[in-house]
Write a protein that holds these residues in place. Structure first.
Motif, PDB file in Angstrom:
ATOM      1  N   ARG A 192       1.383   4.031  -2.991  1.00 56.68           N
ATOM      2  CA  ARG A 192       1.166   5.455  -2.730  1.00 56.68           C
ATOM      3  C   ARG A 192       2.349   6.270  -3.243  1.00 56.68           C
ATOM      4  O   ARG A 192       2.174   7.376  -3.778  1.00 56.68           O
ATOM      5  CB  ARG A 192       0.973   5.710  -1.229  1.00 56.68           C
ATOM      6  CG  ARG A 192      -0.420   5.402  -0.716  1.00 56.68           C
ATOM      7  CD  ARG A 192      -0.702   6.097   0.614  1.00 56.68           C
ATOM      8  NE  ARG A 192       0.285   5.789   1.632  1.00 56.68           N
ATOM      9  CZ  ARG A 192       1.178   6.644   2.106  1.00 56.68           C
ATOM     10  NH1 ARG A 192       1.243   7.876   1.621  1.00 56.68           N
ATOM     11  NH2 ARG A 192       2.033   6.285   3.053  1.00 56.68           N
ATOM     12  N   ARG A 211       8.154   5.980  -4.862  1.00 58.54           N
ATOM     13  CA  ARG A 211       8.308   7.306  -5.461  1.00 58.54           C
ATOM     14  C   ARG A 211       9.558   7.379  -6.343  1.00 58.54           C
ATOM     15  O   ARG A 211       9.508   7.863  -7.475  1.00 58.54           O
ATOM     16  CB  ARG A 211       8.368   8.365  -4.366  1.00 58.54           C
ATOM     17  CG  ARG A 211       8.490   9.781  -4.915  1.00 58.54           C
ATOM     18  CD  ARG A 211       8.326  10.866  -3.867  1.00 58.54           C
ATOM     19  NE  ARG A 211       8.451  12.159  -4.512  1.00 58.54           N
ATOM     20  CZ  ARG A 211       7.481  12.792  -5.146  1.00 58.54           C
ATOM     21  NH1 ARG A 211       6.277  12.237  -5.215  1.00 58.54           N
ATOM     22  NH2 ARG A 211       7.678  13.959  -5.733  1.00 58.54           N
ATOM     23  N   ILE A 246       0.837  -1.199   0.000  1.00 62.23           N
ATOM     24  CA  ILE A 246       0.000   0.000   0.000  1.00 62.23           C
ATOM     25  C   ILE A 246       0.872   1.248   0.000  1.00 62.23           C
ATOM     26  O   ILE A 246       0.661   2.185  -0.773  1.00 62.23           O
ATOM     27  CB  ILE A 246      -0.956  -0.001   1.211  1.00 62.23           C
ATOM     28  CG1 ILE A 246      -2.011  -1.097   1.052  1.00 62.23           C
ATOM     29  CG2 ILE A 246      -1.627   1.358   1.373  1.00 62.23           C
ATOM     30  CD1 ILE A 246      -2.855  -1.315   2.290  1.00 62.23           C
ATOM     31  N   ALA A 247       1.878   1.272   0.880  1.00 56.56           N
ATOM     32  CA  ALA A 247       2.781   2.426   0.936  1.00 56.56           C
ATOM     33  C   ALA A 247       3.581   2.558  -0.357  1.00 56.56           C
ATOM     34  O   ALA A 247       3.803   3.667  -0.852  1.00 56.56           O
ATOM     35  CB  ALA A 247       3.719   2.292   2.133  1.00 56.56           C
ATOM     36  N   PHE A 298       7.213   3.849   0.776  1.00 54.65           N
ATOM     37  CA  PHE A 298       6.706   4.994   0.017  1.00 54.65           C
ATOM     38  C   PHE A 298       7.817   5.593  -0.843  1.00 54.65           C
ATOM     39  O   PHE A 298       7.622   5.868  -2.034  1.00 54.65           O
ATOM     40  CB  PHE A 298       6.149   6.057   0.968  1.00 54.65           C
ATOM     41  CG  PHE A 298       5.670   7.303   0.275  1.00 54.65           C
ATOM     42  CD1 PHE A 298       4.358   7.398  -0.164  1.00 54.65           C
ATOM     43  CD2 PHE A 298       6.522   8.380   0.065  1.00 54.65           C
ATOM     44  CE1 PHE A 298       3.906   8.550  -0.812  1.00 54.65           C
ATOM     45  CE2 PHE A 298       6.079   9.528  -0.581  1.00 54.65           C
ATOM     46  CZ  PHE A 298       4.767   9.616  -1.024  1.00 54.65           C
ATOM     47  N   GLU A 337       0.519  11.264 -10.221  1.00 51.63           N
ATOM     48  CA  GLU A 337      -0.373  12.426 -10.150  1.00 51.63           C
ATOM     49  C   GLU A 337       0.333  13.680 -10.656  1.00 51.63           C
ATOM     50  O   GLU A 337      -0.251  14.493 -11.374  1.00 51.63           O
ATOM     51  CB  GLU A 337      -0.843  12.623  -8.712  1.00 51.63           C
ATOM     52  CG  GLU A 337      -1.847  11.583  -8.247  1.00 51.63           C
ATOM     53  CD  GLU A 337      -2.220  11.747  -6.791  1.00 51.63           C
ATOM     54  OE1 GLU A 337      -1.606  12.596  -6.105  1.00 51.63           O
ATOM     55  OE2 GLU A 337      -3.130  11.027  -6.336  1.00 51.63           O
ATOM     56  N   SER A 350       2.002   6.456  -6.940  1.00 51.26           N
ATOM     57  CA  SER A 350       0.866   7.308  -7.282  1.00 51.26           C
ATOM     58  C   SER A 350       1.192   8.784  -7.124  1.00 51.26           C
ATOM     59  O   SER A 350       0.710   9.619  -7.904  1.00 51.26           O
ATOM     60  CB  SER A 350      -0.343   6.950  -6.412  1.00 51.26           C
ATOM     61  OG  SER A 350      -0.736   5.617  -6.608  1.00 51.26           O
ATOM     62  N   SER A 351       2.003   9.116  -6.123  1.00 46.30           N
ATOM     63  CA  SER A 351       2.321  10.529  -5.893  1.00 46.30           C
ATOM     64  C   SER A 351       3.029  11.136  -7.105  1.00 46.30           C
ATOM     65  O   SER A 351       2.801  12.293  -7.454  1.00 46.30           O
ATOM     66  CB  SER A 351       3.181  10.681  -4.631  1.00 46.30           C
ATOM     67  OG  SER A 351       4.481  10.135  -4.818  1.00 46.30           O
TER      68      SER A 351
END
Length: 358
Positions: free
Chosen positions: A90, A320, A86-87, A316, A97, A93-94
């Motif tokens: 994310r 990223r 999940i992290a 995360f 976006e 996704s950051s």
């Protein structure tokens, strides 16, 4: 009655007295136009019921479809129940976006693989998250020749994001050895897909799964340094969830009843091990020390209770950095991007308990 003409990028540009490129950038490259101009363009587009550029047309024009494929080792539902994944998603996704990109999730496990070839999805590139090197889907993805970034995967020819797994497992095992533990077992997710073996640590482990390989070597380093024979250390492969951890306890104790510590290659495995030990009356940490790896509480798990001795990695940031490498510098290979993890002492490990002798 004449039918109203459908608004287009060109008609909006004409209406506003700006260039076609400015209107296109308002949708596709907003950093190239001022905020005021972009707001003006979008406001007028809404008035004339223009919903944006056609994705298919843009793909044909630019050769890009605006989506990336993320391959991971389990079923689709696993990505939404595992705290690490999940992290990680994310983090991806950051960046997506910020770049206006979409994500296509491609699981390596599928209950009905004959129904869908996930690699037919139109994507601009891939992020491979800790996959098995020889998996057919991985081989097919790499064969497509699209920009690809690998995470927790040994592929020197590709951009990669790696964690200091070997160093961290050396720290974990050394911590337990310093507490007096010698009867230690290792609980790992499978080093090869669908494996579930029980074997001794002195056995050679394939690098099919980079993470398992590096963590096993880190454990072996620590035992070797302490003079503890690797042939006496059991390694249990099991599915990477709480149920898998619980089953590993039963399998290991049937082979070695005097264990005082279990080193787990994920926090989910560790929580399953602790729950099963408690059910068997083996209190943690007095009777059984347990360690994990990830440093993220599983969804729905209450924060009260024992703090797990574990390794905290920044999932995360891994996601990223992988997405940045893929979307902002596609195809640029070089030195791996290294995301350092850290050892975190908790309440689930304590001085070794000595088995009473008759």
């Amino acid at each position: 009655m004449a039918r109203a003409k459908r608004a287009t990028l060109k008609s909006i540009a004409s209406d506003l007295g700006v260039t076609h490129t400015s209107v296109s950038n308002a949708y596709n490259n907003p950093a190239k136009v001022s905020a005021a101009l972009r707001d003006r363009i979008l406001a007028h587009a809404a008035e004339v019921h223009y919903e944006g550029p056609n994705p298919a047309a843009r793909s044909l024009r630019t050769g890009r479809c605006g989506a990336i494929g993320v391959l991971f080792n389990d079923q689709l539902s696993y990505a939404f129940t595992d705290a690490h994944d999940i992290a990680f998603l994310r983090g991806i996704s950051s960046v997506c976006e910020e770049e206006g990109a979409n994500i296509v999730l491609i699981p390596l496990k599928d209950k009905h693989p004959e129904r869908l070839d996930n690699l037919t999805a139109i994507v601009d590139g891939y992020i491979l998250n800790a996959p098995y090197k020889s998996h057919p889907t991985i081989r097919k993805a790499l064969a497509r020749g699209l920009p690809t970034v690998v995470v927790d995967f040994d592929a020197p020819q590709l951009p990669s994001v790696l964690t200091n797994d070997r160093e961290m497992m050396r720290s974990v095992v050394s911590h337990l050895i310093d507490l007096g533990h010698r009867n230690i077992a290792i609980v790992t997710f499978p080093w090869s897909q669908d494996h579930g073996e029980l074997f001794a640590l002195d056995r050679d482990v394939s690098d099919e799964n980079h993470v398992v390989h590096e963590r096993v070597l880190g454990c072996r380093d620590a035992f070797d340094a302490a003079g503890v024979p690797a042939k006496g250390i059991l390694v249990c492969e099991t599915p990477n969830d709480e149920e898998g951890g619980a089953r590993a306890v039963d399998r290991l104790l049937r082979r070695q009843h005097d264990l005082t510590a279990m080193v787990c290659f994920s926090d989910r495995l560790a929580y399953g091990v602790m729950a099963r030990c408690d059910a068997l009356g083996l209190s943690v940490p007095r009777r059984m020390s347990v360690t994990g790896y990830d440093g993220i509480d599983p969804p729905g798990r209450p924060r009260e209770g024992l703090r797990l001795t574990t390794v905290r990695q920044n999932a995360f940031e891994k996601g990223r950095r992988a997405a940045e490498a893929l979307l902002r510098e596609p195809g640029k290979a070089g030195s791996p991007i290294r995301i350092a993890a850290e050892f975190v002492g908790g309440d689930s490990s304590a001085a070794a308990w000595e088995l009473e002798t008759e």
